[in-house]
Structure formats: structure tokens, C-alpha cells
Motif scaffolding. Structure first.
Motif, PDB file in Angstrom:
ATOM      1  N   ASN A 189      32.681  26.213  51.193  1.00  0.00           N
ATOM      2  CA  ASN A 189      34.123  26.298  51.018  1.00  0.00           C
ATOM      3  C   ASN A 189      34.480  26.785  49.623  1.00  0.00           C
ATOM      4  O   ASN A 189      33.711  26.609  48.680  1.00  0.00           O
ATOM      5  N   TYR A 190      35.655  27.371  49.520  1.00  0.00           N
ATOM      6  CA  TYR A 190      36.308  27.551  48.223  1.00  0.00           C
ATOM      7  C   TYR A 190      37.311  26.417  48.044  1.00  0.00           C
ATOM      8  O   TYR A 190      37.753  25.794  49.015  1.00  0.00           O
ATOM      9  N   ASN A 191      37.675  26.157  46.776  1.00  0.00           N
ATOM     10  CA  ASN A 191      38.616  25.072  46.502  1.00  0.00           C
ATOM     11  C   ASN A 191      39.411  25.395  45.235  1.00  0.00           C
ATOM     12  O   ASN A 191      39.255  26.482  44.656  1.00  0.00           O
ATOM     13  N   THR A 192      40.240  24.450  44.790  1.00  0.00           N
ATOM     14  CA  THR A 192      41.107  24.734  43.637  1.00  0.00           C
ATOM     15  C   THR A 192      40.302  24.911  42.351  1.00  0.00           C
ATOM     16  O   THR A 192      40.732  25.636  41.454  1.00  0.00           O
TER      17      THR A 192
ATOM     18  N   GLN B  99      38.360  29.169  38.486  1.00  0.00           N
ATOM     19  CA  GLN B  99      37.260  29.875  37.805  1.00  0.00           C
ATOM     20  C   GLN B  99      37.273  31.361  38.131  1.00  0.00           C
ATOM     21  O   GLN B  99      37.028  32.204  37.261  1.00  0.00           O
ATOM     22  N   VAL B 100      37.562  31.687  39.384  1.00  0.00           N
ATOM     23  CA  VAL B 100      37.624  33.097  39.780  1.00  0.00           C
ATOM     24  C   VAL B 100      38.759  33.804  39.030  1.00  0.00           C
ATOM     25  O   VAL B 100      38.588  34.926  38.540  1.00  0.00           O
ATOM     26  N   MET B 101      39.905  33.141  38.921  1.00  0.00           N
ATOM     27  CA  MET B 101      41.000  33.752  38.154  1.00  0.00           C
ATOM     28  C   MET B 101      40.560  34.014  36.719  1.00  0.00           C
ATOM     29  O   MET B 101      40.851  35.075  36.148  1.00  0.00           O
TER      30      MET B 101
ATOM     31  N   ASN C  13      42.430  24.909  36.041  1.00  0.00           N
ATOM     32  CA  ASN C  13      41.024  25.328  36.080  1.00  0.00           C
ATOM     33  C   ASN C  13      40.828  26.776  35.652  1.00  0.00           C
ATOM     34  O   ASN C  13      39.674  27.213  35.494  1.00  0.00           O
ATOM     35  N   ALA C  14      41.916  27.514  35.500  1.00  0.00           N
ATOM     36  CA  ALA C  14      41.804  28.928  35.104  1.00  0.00           C
ATOM     37  C   ALA C  14      41.684  29.076  33.594  1.00  0.00           C
ATOM     38  O   ALA C  14      41.340  30.151  33.115  1.00  0.00           O
ATOM     39  N   ASN C  15      42.002  28.019  32.844  1.00  0.00           N
ATOM     40  CA  ASN C  15      41.803  28.022  31.395  1.00  0.00           C
ATOM     41  C   ASN C  15      42.426  29.276  30.787  1.00  0.00           C
ATOM     42  O   ASN C  15      41.784  29.985  30.016  1.00  0.00           O
ATOM     43  N   TRP C  16      43.691  29.516  31.106  1.00  0.00           N
ATOM     44  CA  TRP C  16      44.333  30.801  30.823  1.00  0.00           C
ATOM     45  C   TRP C  16      45.025  30.815  29.470  1.00  0.00           C
ATOM     46  O   TRP C  16      45.599  29.809  29.057  1.00  0.00           O
TER      47      TRP C  16
END
Ligand code: HEM
Ligand code: MG
Length: 231
Positions: free
Chosen positions: A120-123, A128-130, A215-218
């Protein structure tokens, strides 16, 4: 069945949005991709994906600015850069690098390979992908635009794929369903996907989005004007 998946013909037009393209490929939107109104989009997304109109109405109205017709849009026009279309997409290249419209497996690899060892993918993986897609764009595209506007759009798009292909409350979505949605712009019905039973609303999208964004640490590399999109 009128909602069979049919690949677009050479005269049909499609968008940089896998959601709208899937709706057109299944006949929930006109299969030619043209002359699409806001109510047509809202009805299609509700019927096919159980997305409440309150989650899409701003995007749909925004989309009308992609062309000159007063009340309809054509899907291909949604590639207009910096209207909704932005850099660091999950499955398309950056505008300045060539093709910001069509699916491209090279760019999609970051998402495809995310959350290794799980089904699965999750939040967490979505954030991380972003982060990783943005890092690639920052390293390869000197013309990148990366303001709070783009980040807000990218976040809601990640909420959307987890929600329509998975559980809108937990944000857990089977990898196989997400990959078919992006690669084939198809509802993975034969593979066992069913329409979400939970209504996907602005509130559920924002709840997942808050976790994904964390989670994107933007960080912004540019600023933008305040965005006023409604009352
Ligand atoms: C991008 C899903 C509705 C316009 C995206 C992306 C996803 C998505 C996952 C990211 C694609 C990527 O990064 O490669 C959905 C779903 C929808 C929906 C599931 C409804 C069921 C809409 C609506 C509009 C819209 C109503 C406006 C009319 C766009 C545009 C992009 C996009 C222009 C390209 C942004 C970019 O990646 O540069 N959408 N979307 N979408 N969506 Fe949608
Ligand atoms: Mg893009």
C-alpha cells in the motif's frame, strides 16, 4: 455498459489530471474531453469516485479560466502552466522541461517505487514522494515555480489519489490500484477496486493533506500573493 474503459482516440483530448482523464475514459465525462461544465465535473466525480462537490468546486471553477468559453473547459487546456498545472508533478514532467501534459513513467517512478516492501501507499509515503519529486525538479529545472500555491495543489492531489483509490479516512491505498489509475487512467474494477463508500469531502481531503504535508518536509523557494478562492 456505458462506463466501460475505452482508450482515448487520436481526436479526443486529455488533461494533466489522471482523475479527470479516468472519468473521461469511462464515459463519466464526455469521451472527447471537450465542452465540459463545472456541474458535469462535479456529477461525474460524485458518481464514479464518491467525491463530494465541496471538495472539487473550487478547482473546477478555476479550471474554467483555462479557455475562453464562459462556462465550459476542454481537458487539454488544463495544461496551462501556473493556472492549476504546476511543477514537480507525480506523473508528468515540468513545463520548462518539455511535456507537462502526458503521463511519463520516468517521472512516475518515484511514486511507483515508494513505500518499499509494502502493498500500500499511505500518507507517510505520499509525503516522501512529494519531497523527492520536488528535489528532482529543484535539481533539474532552473525555471521551477515552488510557492505555497503549488504546494497546496500538490498536497490535495496526493490526498485525492489515496482517497479515490483507497480509504479516504486512513489514507491507505493499494499500490496496484494507484498504479493503474496513473498509468492507464482506468478504474481498477477487474482488480477488485470499488467506489469508496466513505464520502470524500473537503474535510477528509484536508485531514489527509495535513498529515501528507507534514511528511513532505516542504520549504518554499518563492512566495506568492495570498490566494482568495472563495468567501
Ligand atoms: C492533477 C486527481 C479533479 C485539475 C491531479 C493529480 C491527481 C489528481 C492525483 C496529480 C497528478 C500528478 O501529479 O501527476 C484528481 C481527482 C479528481 C480531480 C481524483 C476528481 C475525482 C480535478 C478537477 C480539476 C483538476 C475538478 C479542475 C478542473 C487538475 C490539473 C492537474 C491535476 C490541472 C495537473 C497538476 C499538475 O500535476 O501539474 N489531479 N483530480 N483535477 N488535476 Fe486533478
Ligand atoms: Mg505538472
Amino acid at each position: 455498459d456505458t462506463h466501460q474503459w475505452v482508450a482515448p482516440t487520436s481526436t479526443d483530448v486529455r488533461s494533466p489530471c489522471p482523475g479527470l482523464n479516468t472519468l473521461a475514459n469511462h464515459g463519466y465525462l464526455p469521451r472527447d474531453g471537450r465542452n465540459i461544465s463545472v456541474p458535469m465535473i462535479l456529477d461525474a466525480a460524485l458518481e464514479a469516485f464518491n467525491v463530494d462537490p465541496d471538495g472539487l468546486v473550487v478547482a473546477a471553477k478555476f479550471g474554467l479560466l483555462s479557455g475562453n468559453a464562459p462556462t465550459t473547459l476542454d481537458l487539454d487546456a488544463l495544461a496551462l502552466h501556473s493556472l492549476i498545472e504546476h511543477d514537480a508533478s507525480l506523473s508528468r514532467g515540468d513545463f520548462a522541461l518539455g511535456d507537462n501534459l502526458r503521463f511519463n513513467e520516468t517521472f512516475f517512478m518515484t511514486l511507483a517505487n515508494a513505500n518499499p516492501g509494502a502493498d500500500n501507499y499511505n500518507t507517510t509515503s505520499a509525503g516522501q514522494v512529494m519531497h523527492d519529486r520536488l528535489a528532482i525538479s529543484l535539481a533539474t529545472n532552473p525555471s521551477i515555480t515552488n510557492t505555497p500555491k503549488e504546494f497546496a495543489l500538490r498536497t490535495i492531489e496526493s490526498s485525492l489519489y489515496l482517497s479515490v483509490m483507497g480509504n479516504p479516512l486512513t489514507g491507505i491505498a493499494p499500490k496496484e490500484f494507484v498504479q493503474i489509475f496513473f498509468r492507464e487512467e482506468r478504474m481498477p474494477i477487474e482488480e477488485g477496486w470499488t467506489r469508496p463508500t466513505t464520502s470524500i469531502t473537503r474535510a477528509t481531503l484536508n485531514a489527509l493533506g495535513a498529515v501528507i504535508a507534514a511528511n513532505a518536509n516542504w520549504t518554499a523557494t518563492q512566495e506568492c500573493e495570498p490566494l482568495v478562492l472563495g468567501p
